[in-house]
Scaffold this motif. Sequence first.
Motif, PDB file in Angstrom:
ATOM      1  N   TYR A  20       0.802  -1.231   0.000  1.00 23.61           N
ATOM      2  CA  TYR A  20       0.000   0.000   0.000  1.00 23.61           C
ATOM      3  C   TYR A  20       0.836   1.284   0.000  1.00 23.61           C
ATOM      4  CZ  TYR A  20      -2.756   3.848   1.846  1.00 23.61           C
ATOM      5  OH  TYR A  20      -3.319   5.073   2.042  1.00 23.61           O
ATOM      6  N   PRO A  21       1.882   1.418   0.859  1.00 21.20           N
ATOM      7  CA  PRO A  21       2.637   2.684   0.857  1.00 21.20           C
ATOM      8  C   PRO A  21       3.234   3.025  -0.507  1.00 21.20           C
ATOM      9  CG  PRO A  21       3.166   1.380   2.801  1.00 21.20           C
ATOM     10  CD  PRO A  21       2.355   0.501   1.906  1.00 21.20           C
ATOM     11  N   GLU A  22       3.648   1.998  -1.258  1.00 21.67           N
ATOM     12  CA  GLU A  22       4.236   2.241  -2.577  1.00 21.67           C
ATOM     13  C   GLU A  22       3.186   2.790  -3.542  1.00 21.67           C
ATOM     14  OE1 GLU A  22       6.324  -1.209  -4.037  1.00 21.67           O
ATOM     15  OE2 GLU A  22       6.783  -1.851  -2.003  1.00 21.67           O
ATOM     16  N   GLU A  58       2.979   6.845  -5.124  1.00 26.62           N
ATOM     17  CA  GLU A  58       2.957   7.171  -6.549  1.00 26.62           C
ATOM     18  C   GLU A  58       1.659   7.867  -6.946  1.00 26.62           C
ATOM     19  OE1 GLU A  58       5.142   7.645  -9.825  1.00 26.62           O
ATOM     20  OE2 GLU A  58       5.838   6.576  -8.031  1.00 26.62           O
ATOM     21  N   CYS A  59       0.546   7.440  -6.368  1.00 28.24           N
ATOM     22  CA  CYS A  59      -0.735   8.091  -6.664  1.00 28.24           C
ATOM     23  C   CYS A  59      -0.740   9.534  -6.165  1.00 28.24           C
ATOM     24  CB  CYS A  59      -1.893   7.315  -6.030  1.00 28.24           C
ATOM     25  SG  CYS A  59      -2.301   5.780  -6.870  1.00 28.24           S
ATOM     26  N   THR A  60      -0.265   9.727  -4.945  1.00 28.14           N
ATOM     27  CA  THR A  60      -0.226  11.075  -4.356  1.00 28.14           C
ATOM     28  C   THR A  60       0.693  11.990  -5.148  1.00 28.14           C
ATOM     29  OG1 THR A  60      -0.614  10.105  -2.170  1.00 28.14           O
ATOM     30  CG2 THR A  60       0.200  12.361  -2.235  1.00 28.14           C
ATOM     31  N   LYS A  86      -8.435   5.460   0.264  1.00 23.30           N
ATOM     32  CA  LYS A  86      -7.973   4.708   1.422  1.00 23.30           C
ATOM     33  C   LYS A  86      -8.245   5.560   2.641  1.00 23.30           C
ATOM     34  CE  LYS A  86      -5.347   1.371   3.325  1.00 23.30           C
ATOM     35  NZ  LYS A  86      -5.503  -0.057   3.183  1.00 23.30           N
ATOM     36  N   LYS A  87      -8.962   5.035   3.615  1.00 22.39           N
ATOM     37  CA  LYS A  87      -9.360   5.842   4.775  1.00 22.39           C
ATOM     38  C   LYS A  87      -8.129   6.318   5.539  1.00 22.39           C
ATOM     39  CE  LYS A  87     -11.498   3.869   8.248  1.00 22.39           C
ATOM     40  NZ  LYS A  87     -12.576   3.220   8.986  1.00 22.39           N
ATOM     41  N   SER A  88      -8.051   7.588   5.765  1.00 23.21           N
ATOM     42  CA  SER A  88      -6.910   8.155   6.480  1.00 23.21           C
ATOM     43  C   SER A  88      -7.151   8.134   7.977  1.00 23.21           C
ATOM     44  CB  SER A  88      -6.687   9.608   6.034  1.00 23.21           C
ATOM     45  OG  SER A  88      -7.738  10.415   6.515  1.00 23.21           O
TER      46      SER A  88
END
Length: 664
Positions: free
Chosen positions: A393-395, A399-401, A409-411
């Motif tokens: 997920y972090p990867e 890249e999306c951000t 994805k719920k923050s």
Amino acid sequence: MNNVFSALEDLNRNQLEAVTQHLDKPLVIFAGPGSGKTRTLTLRVAFLLNSGVDPSNILGITFTRKASDQMKRKLSEFVPRHLRPEEVSIGTFHHVALNILRANAGKARLPFNFSIVSGKAQKKLLESAIVSFMRKYSLNSILQADIEPLTEEQMVLLEGNESIEELSVLNVNLPKGAFSFINGVLCKAKLNPSVFEEMNFEFKYLFSTYNEQLRKTNSIDLADILYLTVKTLQTNKQVLAKYQEKYKYILVDEFQDTNSIQIEFLKLIGECSKVTVCGDDDQAIYGWRGATSGVFNQFEAHFEDCQKLLLNQNYRSTQHIVNLSQQLISFNLQRTVKNVYTENAWGKKVKLVVASSAHEEMRKVVELLGYYKTKYHLEYRDIAILYRLHKIYPEVHFECTKNSIPIGKKSSAHSKLTQVKEVKAILCYLKLCVDTEDDFSLLEVVNYPKRGLGKSTIDKMKQEAGLRETSLYQSCVKLSQKGNSSQKKGFKDFVDTVSYFKEQASKYPPAALVSLVAQRLKIERKFFGELEKLAKPYRSLESLKDFLDLLNSEQNLSANLVTLSTIHQAKGLEWKLVFVVRLNEDVLPSNRHGSDAEEERRLTYVACTRSKEILVLSAAQCDSKGEPLTPSRYLEELSTESTSTLKRKNQNIELPSKKLKTQV
């Protein structure tokens, strides 16, 4: 006009048989992806009602609460009101079992006012049990037990996406990972009783100590609901006979996901019933929770004279996606062959992306996402990026951000928002607008704002519900009409408030409803302003349900977002464009200790079949740390000929090169 018979006209031959035939015998319906199984199962219930079956004698069991809500909603559309569709019992295994447990608390050796703990409260009780255990035994005596626990990732799936690390702040000196191990094994033992038998003496002692801690607080945990209900049915013949007599027709959706304790529950209450189960052994992905693809064989062995039907027309995906998915799953040997097909267009070939590194893989995925979105005029909500493990997920997120892709994805900010007392109250009332049988939400707000309903009064409400075997809301309605004046007034105010909100929910969009509820509860805007803002994209009562569903999922609450999700959490959902990323060994398949190669392939199959129009598979040559990665065996299987589904090599997949091994 009877909507049931109108709906029957739209069914294919197999669906029609599944709805109208074999009503007096046990029935297994094998249903492939996108085959309309939930609609078919709901219509079978509707057909039973039209055939004169008393609604109180029908029990529908679903795997998720969302599926239960959907079935209730569809049933009310298919069946005229005079047939009383609202009296059909529909719920998850836990919901059904909890009603039985509440009604028979004494026989289960529980106080009638028992509560259910989860999350932080459950962790604190387990911490206390561990501390007590360590006064007598060495921790090593259980950490070396030859039992594979549930992983942290699996516990997250069971416990509403709460992080184990965030919750395990212990005041004892435990080795790293010890708390997760203990919690995982204890939970697994309740999901699968055979695991308890494999425990050594010390672990059984800790198991007993933890349960004692629960009982001291008049509590049970989530796993206890089925665990204790089954024990109660096994040891009380009168209770068992009562429910066997009550439920003459039982229908179970997503049967492949049932575990051993759920199967035992079904065998007990369904012994004298006409039981119908529906599912797909190719989508059995919960082996870690005790579920098995062989559960259909168990059912056929237990319920004699069982009939079998097949729903194998896929209405969801293109022919290329269906054929490729069938090619993949054909490599599994322990399965029922279904030969799923579709009459949809061929669509685009499935694209395979192979990258030199993890970073490059995600860069290519995001680049393709933008390309397809523009070319085919897609919304962000039409797109999903699926991965096997949370560590990916972090990867994806980075890249999306970086490329300004809005992601769902719920923050932690949203998580914190929903934990604010005032926001929680608003949400609970909104949930009661959708479903008054939501007992968990009711208990949160029955005395919010203060109505003079103290603990003893609420205990009386629970007792009333248990004795009458009704929901807590129905118990509130009864108590609003009788009892002493102060209690009667309090319950009447609550029932009137919920009724008022339900009435307004049919008139106003969710954002306006949030404001209206807050005003009635006298909640300041600083508490609900953000919630109101998040609800604005939703326009109707139907979208209120979607809003609340998203609130309970991993997704953000805004409307137009790309979904980032594990494959497990994506099950049952669909998108126009789906990326399945990191198809590498030790990721997909995970190859962790105890993992099942065929289940990992089923997981890949589930991921591929989420796509309606465009499917992209991706892999990397090395991970984010530069360590080399091996291509997933599934890519090799997909890039070679399979005579069962392909007429020529690579018909359904667009390869990056002629030889996959040299490319990856």
